[in-house]
Design an enzyme around this catalytic site. Structure first.
Site, PDB file in Angstrom:
ATOM      1  N   ASP A  73      16.876   9.397  -9.040  1.00 36.17           N
ATOM      2  CA  ASP A  73      18.328   9.538  -9.114  1.00 36.17           C
ATOM      3  C   ASP A  73      19.006   9.293  -7.764  1.00 36.17           C
ATOM      4  O   ASP A  73      20.125   9.771  -7.536  1.00 36.17           O
ATOM      5  CB  ASP A  73      18.710  10.925  -9.641  1.00 36.17           C
ATOM      6  N   LYS A 102       2.969   4.553  -1.258  1.00 38.75           N
ATOM      7  CA  LYS A 102       2.882   5.526  -2.342  1.00 38.75           C
ATOM      8  C   LYS A 102       4.121   6.418  -2.252  1.00 38.75           C
ATOM      9  O   LYS A 102       4.067   7.523  -1.726  1.00 38.75           O
ATOM     10  CB  LYS A 102       1.631   6.393  -2.252  1.00 38.75           C
ATOM     11  N   HIS A 110       0.804  -1.221   0.000  1.00 37.04           N
ATOM     12  CA  HIS A 110       0.000   0.000   0.000  1.00 37.04           C
ATOM     13  C   HIS A 110       0.840   1.274   0.000  1.00 37.04           C
ATOM     14  O   HIS A 110       0.314   2.373   0.195  1.00 37.04           O
ATOM     15  CB  HIS A 110      -0.934  -0.010   1.223  1.00 37.04           C
TER      16      HIS A 110
END
Length: 241
Positions: free
Chosen positions: A188, A183, A181
């Site tokens: 880089d 996010k 779950h």
């Protein structure tokens, strides 16, 4: 490891790395010596990048058949040592964004467009084609893109996961009973994007969501270690698509 009287070179630092990883553990003493070598040699930015890249290479070479978390903790220690000698505290930048509205979307698009070498994405779902288009564009210009997601939303109407997979982007899917779950995304190895914001149109248009973008070294290193652990776990359980 014996200290060198002459000014340490990048080669000296790399030799220290190879010696310290032998037991898959970076002790406090080894980390302090690494920082001292870097500072005494006034290691330039290009040298710091060489050291970071070699650290990741050493871990990749040893991951097969070795306990992954020990190596990831060693890598995290090396990253923290590098960050401690790199930028002054006032070089750290963080910003917050909120939805509904396009602030979060624009922040994600900006990071995707600015990435030059690598993008690691770890999101529960991805169905906003405005974001997917930028992910695909980064892949097409040669940025190494990896995507971790959850199977619960993989084939929902509007999901762009399969489109990105078929375009050649490396995708790892959590097919366990639990949800992946997260996010967050890394760019880089220097920028972290994290928050409640799902990469969907509803998150942009109607949901109350938040998104933080930062280059704070400790947070970047912690999330990079989490991504690496998840990726390794999915790879070893044959869930990489």
């Amino acid at each position: 490891m014996a200290r060198h009287e002459a000014t340490p070179t990048v080669g000296t630092v790399l030799a220290h790395l190879e010696a310290s990883i032998a037991d898959a553990h970076l002790s406090d003493a080894e980390r302090r010596e690494l920082m001292a070598l870097l500072r005494e040699g006034a290691t330039p930015e290009e040298g710091l990048r060489r050291v970071r890249n070699r650290a990741f290479e050493l871990v990749r070479e040893r991951l097969e058949g070795i306990e992954a978390m020990s190596l990831l903790k060693w890598l995290d220690g090396v990253a923290r040592a590098l960050d401690a000698v790199r930028a002054p505290a006032d070089a750290v930048r963080s910003e917050s964004h909120f939805s509904p509205g396009h602030a979060c979307l624009r922040a994600i698009q900006q990071q995707l467009r600015s990435a030059r070498s690598s993008i690691d994405i770890c999101v529960f779902t991805l169905s906003d084609d405005r974001i997917s288009a930028e992910v695909l564009a980064a892949h097409q210009r040669g940025v190494a893109v990896r995507l971790i997601t959850d199977n619960d939303k993989e084939f929902d109407a509007g999901s762009d996961i399969d489109t990105l997979r078929r375009a050649g982007i490396a995708v790892a899917v959590d097919r366990t009973a639990a949800h992946m779950h997260h996010k967050f995304a890394l760019f880089d190895g220097q920028w972290l994007l994290n928050g409640s914001y799902n990469w969907t149109r509803s998150a942009c248009e109607v949901n109350e969501e938040n998104l933080v973008v930062t280059n704070e070294p400790g947070l970047v290193a912690a999330f990079a270690a989490q991504f690496a652990a998840l990726w390794q776990a999915l790879a070893t359980s044959s869930k990489v698509a």
